[in-house]
Scaffold this motif. Structure first.
Motif, PDB file in Angstrom:
ATOM      1  N   GLU A   1    -109.523  -4.416  36.589  1.00 34.23           N
ATOM      2  CA  GLU A   1    -110.890  -4.929  36.400  1.00 34.23           C
ATOM      3  C   GLU A   1    -111.913  -4.083  37.164  1.00 34.23           C
ATOM      4  N   LYS A   2    -111.579  -3.820  38.418  1.00 40.30           N
ATOM      5  CA  LYS A   2    -112.508  -3.106  39.297  1.00 40.30           C
ATOM      6  C   LYS A   2    -112.839  -1.719  38.727  1.00 40.30           C
ATOM      7  N   LEU A   3    -111.780  -0.984  38.323  1.00 44.23           N
ATOM      8  CA  LEU A   3    -112.001   0.352  37.781  1.00 44.23           C
ATOM      9  C   LEU A   3    -112.731   0.296  36.446  1.00 44.23           C
ATOM     10  N   GLN A   4    -112.366  -0.668  35.605  1.00 39.50           N
ATOM     11  CA  GLN A   4    -113.063  -0.842  34.321  1.00 39.50           C
ATOM     12  C   GLN A   4    -114.573  -0.955  34.554  1.00 39.50           C
ATOM     13  N   HIS A   5    -114.919  -1.804  35.541  1.00 42.29           N
ATOM     14  CA  HIS A   5    -116.320  -2.053  35.850  1.00 42.29           C
ATOM     15  C   HIS A   5    -117.020  -0.774  36.325  1.00 42.29           C
ATOM     16  N   GLU A   6    -116.378  -0.082  37.260  1.00 45.87           N
ATOM     17  CA  GLU A   6    -116.980   1.153  37.791  1.00 45.87           C
ATOM     18  C   GLU A   6    -117.185   2.192  36.702  1.00 45.87           C
ATOM     19  N   VAL A   7    -116.165   2.346  35.848  1.00 42.01           N
ATOM     20  CA  VAL A   7    -116.243   3.327  34.774  1.00 42.01           C
ATOM     21  C   VAL A   7    -117.391   2.989  33.826  1.00 42.01           C
ATOM     22  N   ALA A   8    -117.473   1.715  33.440  1.00 44.42           N
ATOM     23  CA  ALA A   8    -118.522   1.287  32.509  1.00 44.42           C
ATOM     24  C   ALA A   8    -119.909   1.527  33.097  1.00 44.42           C
ATOM     25  N   GLU A   9    -120.074   1.212  34.386  1.00 38.91           N
ATOM     26  CA  GLU A   9    -121.378   1.413  35.026  1.00 38.91           C
ATOM     27  C   GLU A   9    -121.745   2.890  35.086  1.00 38.91           C
ATOM     28  N   GLU A  10    -120.744   3.709  35.419  1.00 39.00           N
ATOM     29  CA  GLU A  10    -121.029   5.133  35.549  1.00 39.00           C
ATOM     30  C   GLU A  10    -121.365   5.741  34.193  1.00 39.00           C
ATOM     31  N   MET A  11    -120.626   5.311  33.172  1.00 40.96           N
ATOM     32  CA  MET A  11    -120.859   5.846  31.839  1.00 40.96           C
ATOM     33  C   MET A  11    -122.251   5.480  31.324  1.00 40.96           C
ATOM     34  N   ALA A  12    -122.718   4.295  31.691  1.00 39.36           N
ATOM     35  CA  ALA A  12    -124.012   3.802  31.219  1.00 39.36           C
ATOM     36  C   ALA A  12    -125.188   4.634  31.736  1.00 39.36           C
ATOM     37  N   LYS A  13    -124.917   5.476  32.730  1.00 41.07           N
ATOM     38  CA  LYS A  13    -126.008   6.294  33.290  1.00 41.07           C
ATOM     39  C   LYS A  13    -126.458   7.405  32.346  1.00 41.07           C
ATOM     40  N   ASP A  14    -125.536   7.903  31.522  1.00 43.13           N
ATOM     41  CA  ASP A  14    -125.885   8.969  30.581  1.00 43.13           C
ATOM     42  C   ASP A  14    -125.712   8.439  29.158  1.00 43.13           C
ATOM     43  N   LYS A  15    -126.836   8.117  28.508  1.00 42.78           N
ATOM     44  CA  LYS A  15    -126.764   7.451  27.188  1.00 42.78           C
ATOM     45  C   LYS A  15    -126.046   8.288  26.133  1.00 42.78           C
ATOM     46  N   ASP A  16    -126.267   9.621  26.159  1.00 43.05           N
ATOM     47  CA  ASP A  16    -125.624  10.468  25.153  1.00 43.05           C
ATOM     48  C   ASP A  16    -124.109  10.413  25.274  1.00 43.05           C
ATOM     49  N   LYS A  17    -123.631  10.544  26.514  1.00 46.16           N
ATOM     50  CA  LYS A  17    -122.182  10.514  26.723  1.00 46.16           C
ATOM     51  C   LYS A  17    -121.613   9.135  26.421  1.00 46.16           C
ATOM     52  N   TRP A  18    -122.405   8.120  26.772  1.00 49.79           N
ATOM     53  CA  TRP A  18    -121.983   6.740  26.519  1.00 49.79           C
ATOM     54  C   TRP A  18    -121.780   6.512  25.015  1.00 49.79           C
ATOM     55  N   VAL A  19    -122.805   6.898  24.236  1.00 49.71           N
ATOM     56  CA  VAL A  19    -122.733   6.737  22.783  1.00 49.71           C
ATOM     57  C   VAL A  19    -121.581   7.582  22.221  1.00 49.71           C
ATOM     58  N   ASP A  20    -121.452   8.804  22.732  1.00 50.50           N
ATOM     59  CA  ASP A  20    -120.370   9.681  22.287  1.00 50.50           C
ATOM     60  C   ASP A  20    -119.005   9.020  22.524  1.00 50.50           C
ATOM     61  N   PHE A  21    -118.885   8.395  23.686  1.00 51.26           N
ATOM     62  CA  PHE A  21    -117.631   7.709  24.015  1.00 51.26           C
ATOM     63  C   PHE A  21    -117.362   6.565  23.036  1.00 51.26           C
ATOM     64  N   MET A  22    -118.396   5.754  22.760  1.00 49.59           N
ATOM     65  CA  MET A  22    -118.239   4.618  21.836  1.00 49.59           C
ATOM     66  C   MET A  22    -117.855   5.106  20.446  1.00 49.59           C
ATOM     67  N   MET A  23    -118.479   6.186  20.015  1.00 53.17           N
ATOM     68  CA  MET A  23    -118.193   6.735  18.691  1.00 53.17           C
ATOM     69  C   MET A  23    -116.732   7.149  18.587  1.00 53.17           C
ATOM     70  N   ARG A  24    -116.271   7.846  19.625  1.00 45.86           N
ATOM     71  CA  ARG A  24    -114.914   8.400  19.535  1.00 45.86           C
ATOM     72  C   ARG A  24    -113.831   7.383  19.831  1.00 45.86           C
ATOM     73  N   TYR A  25    -114.055   6.540  20.844  1.00 45.41           N
ATOM     74  CA  TYR A  25    -112.935   5.717  21.283  1.00 45.41           C
ATOM     75  C   TYR A  25    -113.027   4.265  20.874  1.00 45.41           C
ATOM     76  N   GLU A  26    -114.254   3.756  20.617  1.00 44.56           N
ATOM     77  CA  GLU A  26    -114.308   2.410  20.052  1.00 44.56           C
ATOM     78  C   GLU A  26    -114.141   2.486  18.543  1.00 44.56           C
ATOM     79  N   LEU A  27    -114.871   3.423  17.922  1.00 47.10           N
ATOM     80  CA  LEU A  27    -114.884   3.495  16.452  1.00 47.10           C
ATOM     81  C   LEU A  27    -113.930   4.538  15.890  1.00 47.10           C
ATOM     82  N   GLY A  28    -113.435   5.426  16.750  1.00 43.18           N
ATOM     83  CA  GLY A  28    -112.496   6.440  16.269  1.00 43.18           C
ATOM     84  C   GLY A  28    -113.129   7.446  15.324  1.00 43.18           C
ATOM     85  N   LEU A  29    -114.410   7.751  15.532  1.00 41.78           N
ATOM     86  CA  LEU A  29    -115.097   8.705  14.643  1.00 41.78           C
ATOM     87  C   LEU A  29    -115.362  10.032  15.350  1.00 41.78           C
ATOM     88  N   GLU A  30    -115.030  11.124  14.686  1.00 37.03           N
ATOM     89  CA  GLU A  30    -115.341  12.456  15.197  1.00 37.03           C
ATOM     90  C   GLU A  30    -116.560  12.972  14.436  1.00 37.03           C
TER      91      GLU A  30
END
Lengths: 230, 230
Positions: free
Chosen positions: A107-136
């Motif tokens: 839980e703790k690491l999940q939270h830290e990772v999510a917070e850190e990722m949220a700092k850069d919107k482009d990388k955040w969206v890129d992550f969601m595209m690739r790993y939530e939606l599986g789109l390249e």
């Protein structure tokens, strides 16, 4: 120093394989089937060319439109994810956490990772595209290139089994040459295809040869059978 | 509460689409091409059936062997990753960190994530398979099911454009009916295909219709052209 070698064939090679695989097999089998039934190289050539034209367009244009659809789909999902990180950031953070929860992170690491990722919107969206939606992200002009490569490979593959019929009027005799040439080409093609995709080469070559031979034999048998009735 | 809806078609539906897409298009175009050239429904039927047999075997068996190859590839890479986390764990941890570095995570978080993941070897290997190598575990029996679904869909799709030729001896007249029936089926098929894959339905239906019509028109024109020479 340890290196991992994971072979990855390029998109172009993949397209050549797709087009030539069917191009060598289907027109060959059709020609074989007709040879057993009509006994005229003229009709075999007409049918063979018609099938090559039809097949190359269906595969090429099909590949083009599939590529375009993929690009449209990616663009619309990308827009949506950008909207979502603006409007419902907490929900999107929860989705990042879900992805990492599936990896077995605490839980703790999940939270830290999510917070850190949220700092850069482009990388955040890129992550969601690739790993939530599986789109390249599809490459630009990929659809057009893919269509041409697949279509041309199908034509090249299809002309090979048809070529003897241009020179030999008796279709039964032309069939012997067509079988010989095509079997060799299927084996060679299967060999390189397997090399490129990192599979055992001889085994792969025999598989490709088997598909071609089975398809041709079945088409030949079926055409003979039907022709007895007409 | 916010819900995301990302449509995902099942493997079976995908296979039906693959098989029927080509099945409706290629035999239709071949029949159209031959109709313009030979003027005998008997030859159109013989060629059409030979093509359906050849195409369904090539696509079905091709799908089967591709599925088997994929399963073999997955199994061998899985074995290798298990060996590597045993033999060179530090190298594998570095690879995990690389994946997370690409997400833009800080050094510190990369390290913590890699260490935590290393505690559970199964999850660690699973992570490497999916995110380093981009491999999903193929479902058992997937290859056989896929082959049968694609092959049968191709046959069903291919019989539709051919059916008028069974009842009408004059191939030019049969072609009119074939065009009518097939255009309707292509549109309906394209509509449902688009619905299932979450694309705009009417636009998708028109795309599928366009491919079929273009392939048939080109095959028809080409066969006419060649037949003038033989």
């Amino acid at each position: 120093m340890h290196h991992e070698q994971h072979l990855q064939s390029s998109d172009t090679i993949r397209d050549i394989v797709i087009g030539m695989s069917d191009g060598l097999t289907v027109p060959f089998a059709l020609a074989a089937g007709l040879s057993g039934a009509v006994n005229s190289s003229g009709i075999v050539i007409t049918a063979g060319i018609a099938e090559i034209v039809a097949g190359s367009i269906a595969m090429g244009l099909g590949g083009f439109l599939a590529g375009r659809t993929e690009a449209d789909h990616y663009a619309s999902e990308l827009k949506r994810e950008y909207e979502e990180v603006e409007k419902v950031p907490e929900q999107e953070k929860a989705e990042v956490k879900e992805v990492f929860a599936a990896f077995g992170l605490s839980e703790k690491l999940q939270h830290e990772v999510a917070e850190e990722m949220a700092k850069d919107k482009d990388k955040w969206v890129d992550f969601m595209m690739r790993y939530e939606l599986g789109l390249e992200e599809p490459k630009a002009n990929r659809a057009t290139q893919s269509a041409i490569t697949i279509g041309v490979s199908y034509i090249v593959g299809g002309i090979i089994p048809l070529s003897p019929y241009f020179f030999i009027a008796d279709s039964t005799q032309a069939l012997y040459y067509s079988c010989g040439i095509t079997m060799i080409c299927l084996f060679v093609f299967g060999y390189f295809k397997s090399k490129v995709t990192g599979q055992p080469a001889i085994k792969g070559a025999l598989k490709v040869l088997l598909i071609g031979a089975l398809a041709a034999a079945a088409a030949f048998g079926m055409a003979k059978l039907i022709n007895g009735q007409h």
